[in-house]
Scaffold this motif. Structure first.
Motif, PDB file in Angstrom:
ATOM      1  N   TYR A 130       0.799  -1.227   0.000  1.00  0.00           N
ATOM      2  CA  TYR A 130       0.000   0.000   0.000  1.00  0.00           C
ATOM      3  C   TYR A 130       0.831   1.276   0.000  1.00  0.00           C
ATOM      4  CZ  TYR A 130      -4.089  -2.980   0.930  1.00  0.00           C
ATOM      5  OH  TYR A 130      -5.070  -3.925   0.849  1.00  0.00           O
ATOM      6  N   THR A 133       1.191   2.319  -3.782  1.00  0.00           N
ATOM      7  CA  THR A 133       0.076   2.044  -4.703  1.00  0.00           C
ATOM      8  C   THR A 133       0.074   2.969  -5.922  1.00  0.00           C
ATOM      9  OG1 THR A 133      -1.313   1.276  -2.883  1.00  0.00           O
ATOM     10  CG2 THR A 133      -2.453   1.966  -4.875  1.00  0.00           C
ATOM     11  N   LYS A 156      -8.868   1.039   0.699  1.00  0.00           N
ATOM     12  CA  LYS A 156     -10.178   1.435   0.157  1.00  0.00           C
ATOM     13  C   LYS A 156     -10.248   2.937  -0.137  1.00  0.00           C
ATOM     14  CE  LYS A 156     -15.097   1.543   1.069  1.00  0.00           C
ATOM     15  NZ  LYS A 156     -15.184   3.022   1.165  1.00  0.00           N
ATOM     16  N   ALA A 159      -8.831   3.590  -3.473  1.00  0.00           N
ATOM     17  CA  ALA A 159      -9.749   3.112  -4.522  1.00  0.00           C
ATOM     18  C   ALA A 159     -10.898   4.103  -4.693  1.00  0.00           C
ATOM     19  CB  ALA A 159     -10.289   1.727  -4.152  1.00  0.00           C
ATOM     20  N   ASP A 160     -11.376   4.671  -3.579  1.00  0.00           N
ATOM     21  CA  ASP A 160     -12.467   5.665  -3.660  1.00  0.00           C
ATOM     22  C   ASP A 160     -12.012   6.909  -4.414  1.00  0.00           C
ATOM     23  OD1 ASP A 160     -14.180   4.046  -2.263  1.00  0.00           O
ATOM     24  OD2 ASP A 160     -13.829   4.999  -0.320  1.00  0.00           O
ATOM     25  N   THR A 163     -11.758   6.158  -8.252  1.00  0.00           N
ATOM     26  CA  THR A 163     -13.029   5.977  -8.982  1.00  0.00           C
ATOM     27  C   THR A 163     -13.965   7.183  -8.842  1.00  0.00           C
ATOM     28  OG1 THR A 163     -13.899   4.838  -7.023  1.00  0.00           O
ATOM     29  CG2 THR A 163     -13.043   3.450  -8.776  1.00  0.00           C
ATOM     30  N   ALA A 184     -12.539   2.718 -14.356  1.00  0.00           N
ATOM     31  CA  ALA A 184     -12.198   2.244 -13.017  1.00  0.00           C
ATOM     32  C   ALA A 184     -13.443   1.885 -12.229  1.00  0.00           C
ATOM     33  CB  ALA A 184     -11.419   3.341 -12.278  1.00  0.00           C
ATOM     34  N   VAL A 186     -14.753  -0.319  -8.466  1.00  0.00           N
ATOM     35  CA  VAL A 186     -14.435  -1.143  -7.295  1.00  0.00           C
ATOM     36  C   VAL A 186     -15.171  -2.469  -7.465  1.00  0.00           C
ATOM     37  CG1 VAL A 186     -14.743  -1.366  -4.802  1.00  0.00           C
ATOM     38  CG2 VAL A 186     -14.056   0.833  -5.775  1.00  0.00           C
ATOM     39  N   SER A 203      -9.735  -2.440   2.842  1.00  0.00           N
ATOM     40  CA  SER A 203      -9.159  -2.586   1.500  1.00  0.00           C
ATOM     41  C   SER A 203     -10.252  -2.743   0.452  1.00  0.00           C
ATOM     42  CB  SER A 203      -8.249  -3.818   1.462  1.00  0.00           C
ATOM     43  OG  SER A 203      -7.225  -3.682   2.407  1.00  0.00           O
ATOM     44  N   ALA A 204      -9.852  -2.595  -0.801  1.00  0.00           N
ATOM     45  CA  ALA A 204     -10.796  -2.807  -1.908  1.00  0.00           C
ATOM     46  C   ALA A 204     -10.041  -3.363  -3.097  1.00  0.00           C
ATOM     47  CB  ALA A 204     -11.440  -1.481  -2.294  1.00  0.00           C
ATOM     48  N   LEU A 206      -9.777  -3.222  -7.020  1.00  0.00           N
ATOM     49  CA  LEU A 206     -10.156  -2.297  -8.080  1.00  0.00           C
ATOM     50  C   LEU A 206      -9.899  -2.944  -9.438  1.00  0.00           C
ATOM     51  CD1 LEU A 206     -10.972   0.752  -8.179  1.00  0.00           C
ATOM     52  CD2 LEU A 206      -8.588   1.213  -8.672  1.00  0.00           C
TER      53      LEU A 206
END
Ligand code: SAM
Length: 292
Positions: A130, A133, A156, A159-160, A163, A184, A186, A203-204, A206
């Motif tokens: 992470y 990333t 996460k 990822a938010d 996207t 993109a 999730v 976490s997520a 993607l």
């Protein structure tokens, strides 16, 4: 089929056998739930004709699931202590190549040429460290290597941001830089409990899919990213104010910046978070000549 590496019992056995101690500084949170791994691999949509690049195989938990579905996996691992472990755990899989290297130092074009010339598509699959990333994703997007999609686990919150759509708090220069190249979405939210040790954050997974063409005409991509980054320096300020402080000679070029806004019929009092990628493209094209 071989027994999964990613069960709590087998993972503990492997760690004990090699006396392995996790390094937090390398983002070492290993997956211990085979269901999550099956999901990740199913989002990646792998076939015998897919070549996969993995970042950070750890003890091979995800690597073996990829190896069962893809034609070939090249996995980059920075931590030399994991090489003997991987040689052992991945010995049943003849289609895995481990490269002991920091992915950020890797020559991706050479890897593609050496390993994937015979494959129909190249896909990146990883449970990312992470702490790096964004640099890793940007390396693949800007690297001009033909990556069809990426299925990547990350924090996460990141990822938010990737996207996010205009008008939201999470929307910013990262959303623009990635969505310029990729669609993109999730695919799943992942709880802390499926990792050993558990990370501090949610976490997520993607899914990034290469866009067939960029969403807008852009004279210079790097300049688009400079303008969009510069427009978010202080989120509550207008783009005009932000560009004046972020662009070279921005203060002196206030009139030129205002003229660019007028040219594209845009209110200079808007904030960065309200502009779509297409609008950033128009604005950066209009500004381009004044800054070069
Ligand atoms: N794939 C394994 C799994 O899912 O259980 C491990 C994932 S763990 C989140 C991240 C892995 O990336 C670790 O094995 C770590 O040593 C490795 N790593 C960290 N930084 C790296 C870098 N810059 N280049 C390559 N590997 C890296």
């Amino acid at each position: 089929m071989n027994k999964d590496i990613a069960t709590p019992v087998r993972t503990k056995e492997i760690l004990k056998k090699y006396g392995f101690a996790f390094k937090k500084s390398l983002g070492q949170n290993f997956l211990i739930d085979p269901n999550i791994l099956r999901n990740i691999v199913s989002y990646a949509n792998l076939t015998e004709k897919t070549g996969v690049i993995e970042i950070g195989p750890g003890i091979g938990a995800l690597t073996e699931h990829i190896a069962r579905s893809a034609g070939k996996v090249v996995a980059f691992e920075i931590d030399g202590r994991l090489l003997p472990v991987l040689e052992d755990t991945l010995s049943p899989y003849g289609n895995v190549e481990i490269v002991h290297q920091d992915i950020l130092e890797a020559n991706l074009a050479q890897i593609v040429e050496e390993h994937f010339a015979d494959y129909e598509e190249i896909v990146v699959v990883a449970n990312l460290p992470y702490y790096v990333t964004t640099p890793i994703i940007m390396k693949f997007l800007l690297g001009k290597v033909p990556i069809a999609r990426m299925v990547v686990m990350m924090q996460k919150e990141v990822a938010d941001r990737i996207t996010a759509v205009p008008g939201t708090k999470a929307y910013g220069s990262l959303s623009i830089a990635i969505q310029y190249f990729m669609d993109a979405e999730v695919s799943m939210i992942v709880p802390k409990t499926v990792f050993m040790p558990q990370p501090n954050v949610e976490s997520a997974v993607l899914l990034l899919t290469k866009k067939e063409s960029p969403p807008a005409y852009v004279i210079d991509e790097d300049f688009l990213f400079t303008v969009s980054k510069g427009s978010f320096i202080q989120r509550r300020k207008t783009i005009l104010n932000n560009l004046q402080s972020s662009m070279p000679d921005g203060k002196a070029k206030k009139e030129q910046i205002l003229a660019a806004f007028e040219k594209v019929d845009m209110d200079p009092g808007r904030r960065g978070e309200t502009l779509s990628i297409e609008e950033f493209a128009k604005l950066s094209n209009a500004l381009y000549e004044d800054f070069f």
